[in-house]
Design a protein around this motif. Sequence first.
Motif, short mmCIF file in Angstrom:
data_model
loop_
_atom_site.label_atom_id
_atom_site.label_comp_id
_atom_site.label_asym_id
_atom_site.label_seq_id
_atom_site.Cartn_x
_atom_site.Cartn_y
_atom_site.Cartn_z
N LEU A 1 -18.16 -34.79 32.84
CA LEU A 1 -16.70 -34.88 32.93
C LEU A 1 -16.20 -34.31 34.25
CD1 LEU A 1 -15.45 -33.92 29.34
CD2 LEU A 1 -15.41 -36.17 30.42
N GLY A 2 -16.82 -33.23 34.70
CA GLY A 2 -16.43 -32.62 35.97
C GLY A 2 -16.63 -33.56 37.14
N MET A 3 -17.75 -34.30 37.13
CA MET A 3 -18.02 -35.26 38.20
C MET A 3 -17.01 -36.40 38.19
SD MET A 3 -22.18 -35.57 38.51
CE MET A 3 -22.46 -35.92 36.77
N LYS A 4 -16.68 -36.88 36.99
CA LYS A 4 -15.72 -37.97 36.89
C LYS A 4 -14.32 -37.50 37.30
CE LYS A 4 -18.22 -40.47 33.30
NZ LYS A 4 -18.25 -40.92 31.88
N LEU A 5 -14.00 -36.26 36.95
CA LEU A 5 -12.69 -35.71 37.28
C LEU A 5 -12.53 -35.56 38.79
CD1 LEU A 5 -10.17 -34.67 35.80
CD2 LEU A 5 -11.18 -32.39 35.83
N ALA A 6 -13.63 -35.30 39.48
CA ALA A 6 -13.60 -35.14 40.94
C ALA A 6 -13.73 -36.48 41.67
CB ALA A 6 -14.72 -34.21 41.37
N GLY A 7 -13.97 -37.56 40.92
CA GLY A 7 -14.16 -38.87 41.53
C GLY A 7 -12.87 -39.47 42.07
N ALA A 8 -13.03 -40.47 42.93
CA ALA A 8 -11.87 -41.10 43.58
C ALA A 8 -11.01 -41.88 42.60
CB ALA A 8 -12.35 -42.03 44.69
N SER A 9 -11.59 -42.33 41.48
CA SER A 9 -10.83 -43.14 40.53
C SER A 9 -10.05 -42.30 39.51
CB SER A 9 -11.77 -44.09 39.78
OG SER A 9 -12.75 -43.35 39.05
N ALA A 10 -10.26 -40.98 39.48
CA ALA A 10 -9.55 -40.11 38.53
C ALA A 10 -8.08 -40.02 38.90
CB ALA A 10 -10.18 -38.73 38.49
N MET A 11 -7.23 -40.01 37.89
CA MET A 11 -5.78 -39.99 38.11
C MET A 11 -5.10 -39.11 37.06
SD MET A 11 -3.22 -43.26 38.03
CE MET A 11 -1.51 -43.15 38.54
N GLU A 12 -4.32 -38.14 37.49
CA GLU A 12 -3.62 -37.26 36.56
C GLU A 12 -2.41 -37.98 35.98
OE1 GLU A 12 -1.54 -33.71 38.08
OE2 GLU A 12 -2.71 -32.59 36.60
N VAL A 13 -2.31 -38.02 34.65
CA VAL A 13 -1.17 -38.67 34.00
C VAL A 13 -0.25 -37.66 33.32
CG1 VAL A 13 -2.25 -40.94 33.72
CG2 VAL A 13 -2.60 -39.20 31.96
N ILE A 14 -0.78 -36.51 32.96
CA ILE A 14 0.03 -35.42 32.41
C ILE A 14 -0.37 -34.14 33.14
CG2 ILE A 14 0.56 -33.98 30.40
CD1 ILE A 14 1.70 -36.68 29.98
N ALA A 15 0.59 -33.53 33.82
CA ALA A 15 0.34 -32.26 34.50
C ALA A 15 0.85 -31.13 33.62
CB ALA A 15 1.04 -32.24 35.85
N GLU A 16 0.30 -29.94 33.82
CA GLU A 16 0.76 -28.79 33.04
C GLU A 16 2.24 -28.56 33.33
OE1 GLU A 16 -0.42 -24.15 32.06
OE2 GLU A 16 -1.71 -25.36 33.33
N GLY A 17 3.04 -28.48 32.27
CA GLY A 17 4.48 -28.33 32.42
C GLY A 17 5.23 -29.61 32.12
N ASP A 18 4.51 -30.75 32.08
CA ASP A 18 5.16 -32.03 31.76
C ASP A 18 5.51 -32.14 30.28
OD1 ASP A 18 4.97 -32.81 34.36
OD2 ASP A 18 3.33 -34.24 34.07
N THR A 19 4.83 -31.39 29.44
CA THR A 19 5.06 -31.44 28.00
C THR A 19 5.47 -30.05 27.51
OG1 THR A 19 2.77 -30.90 27.45
CG2 THR A 19 3.30 -33.24 27.77
N LYS A 20 5.67 -29.95 26.20
CA LYS A 20 6.04 -28.67 25.60
C LYS A 20 4.82 -27.87 25.14
CE LYS A 20 10.60 -30.22 24.00
NZ LYS A 20 11.49 -30.37 22.83
N ALA A 21 3.62 -28.38 25.46
CA ALA A 21 2.39 -27.69 25.05
C ALA A 21 2.27 -26.35 25.75
CB ALA A 21 1.18 -28.56 25.35
N LYS A 22 1.83 -25.34 25.02
CA LYS A 22 1.64 -24.01 25.56
C LYS A 22 0.14 -23.71 25.71
CE LYS A 22 6.05 -23.13 25.38
NZ LYS A 22 6.83 -23.08 26.64
N PRO A 23 -0.25 -23.08 26.80
CA PRO A 23 -1.67 -22.72 26.96
C PRO A 23 -2.11 -21.79 25.84
CG PRO A 23 -0.46 -22.44 29.03
CD PRO A 23 0.57 -22.65 27.95
N ALA A 24 -3.39 -21.87 25.49
CA ALA A 24 -3.93 -20.96 24.48
C ALA A 24 -3.95 -19.55 25.04
CB ALA A 24 -5.33 -21.41 24.08
N ALA A 25 -3.65 -18.59 24.20
CA ALA A 25 -3.67 -17.19 24.63
C ALA A 25 -5.10 -16.77 24.93
CB ALA A 25 -3.08 -16.31 23.54
N GLU A 26 -5.30 -16.17 26.08
CA GLU A 26 -6.64 -15.72 26.45
C GLU A 26 -7.02 -14.47 25.64
OE1 GLU A 26 -8.79 -17.08 28.45
OE2 GLU A 26 -7.47 -18.75 28.98
N ARG A 27 -8.23 -14.46 25.16
CA ARG A 27 -8.71 -13.28 24.43
C ARG A 27 -9.04 -12.16 25.42
NH1 ARG A 27 -13.02 -15.72 20.04
NH2 ARG A 27 -11.53 -16.95 18.82
N GLU A 28 -8.56 -11.00 25.14
CA GLU A 28 -8.86 -9.85 26.00
C GLU A 28 -10.29 -9.39 25.79
OE1 GLU A 28 -4.78 -7.40 26.53
OE2 GLU A 28 -5.76 -7.26 24.58
N GLY A 29 -10.89 -8.90 26.85
CA GLY A 29 -12.22 -8.34 26.73
C GLY A 29 -12.18 -7.09 25.86
#
Length: 213
Positions: free
Chosen positions: A171-199
């Motif tokens: 997935l990382g290779m495809k994401l870095a490829g020339a044909s990859a295209m972002e359709v939803i950027a962070e902040g475009d929706t009401k989704a909230k990032p998951a809370a990071e677990r503290e060490g």
Amino acid sequence: MSAADFLLAPEVQKLLLLVYSRPACKFTADEIAKASKLTVEEVQQTQEHLVKCGILTKCKSTADDQEAVCANTSFVFYRELRGIALKSFAAAEPVRAMLRSKFKRSVLRAYLLGEDQQGMVELLVVHGHEVPDEKAMSAACRKLSVSIGRHLKVHVISGRQYATLTGRDDLGMKLAGASAMEVIAEGDTKAKPAAEREGLIESARKKLAALAR
């Protein structure tokens, strides 16, 4: 026709979305108007413009001998224009609209990773704190596949998984490829990032600090 006309004019986008999705088919003005929800007059004006540019060609409808148009596959920039159309408004816009309307609280980011020779479009969905319902996502993607005329292969991963992708991952290779295209950027929706677990150490330090007050 200027690049701005091709990329931005809604009438051009709707017409080419239909014709380039099925380049072997012939379309009358009435058929295009019905499928694109444009008026017959808008279709006629737009297709005349595209015929003069060489992007479309006139032909006879096999059904009732009416005049029709189809994709001019011999046009010098046919492959390039079709690639732009299928990658942008033909696939990206419907995918973006579906994710924003049905999964706005769960989809944090989304990328089109490309399209293979069989017309399979690969989609990467990154969810936030809320995970999209698997059955709802599958049903929405099946419905969208029918409407855009291409199959969708969907990968759903967490924000944490997304952050650990590297160039060694498929997935990382495809994401870095020339044909990859972002359709939803962070902040475009009401989704909230998951809370990071503290060490454990950081968590213990905060607890000790609180007790010492």
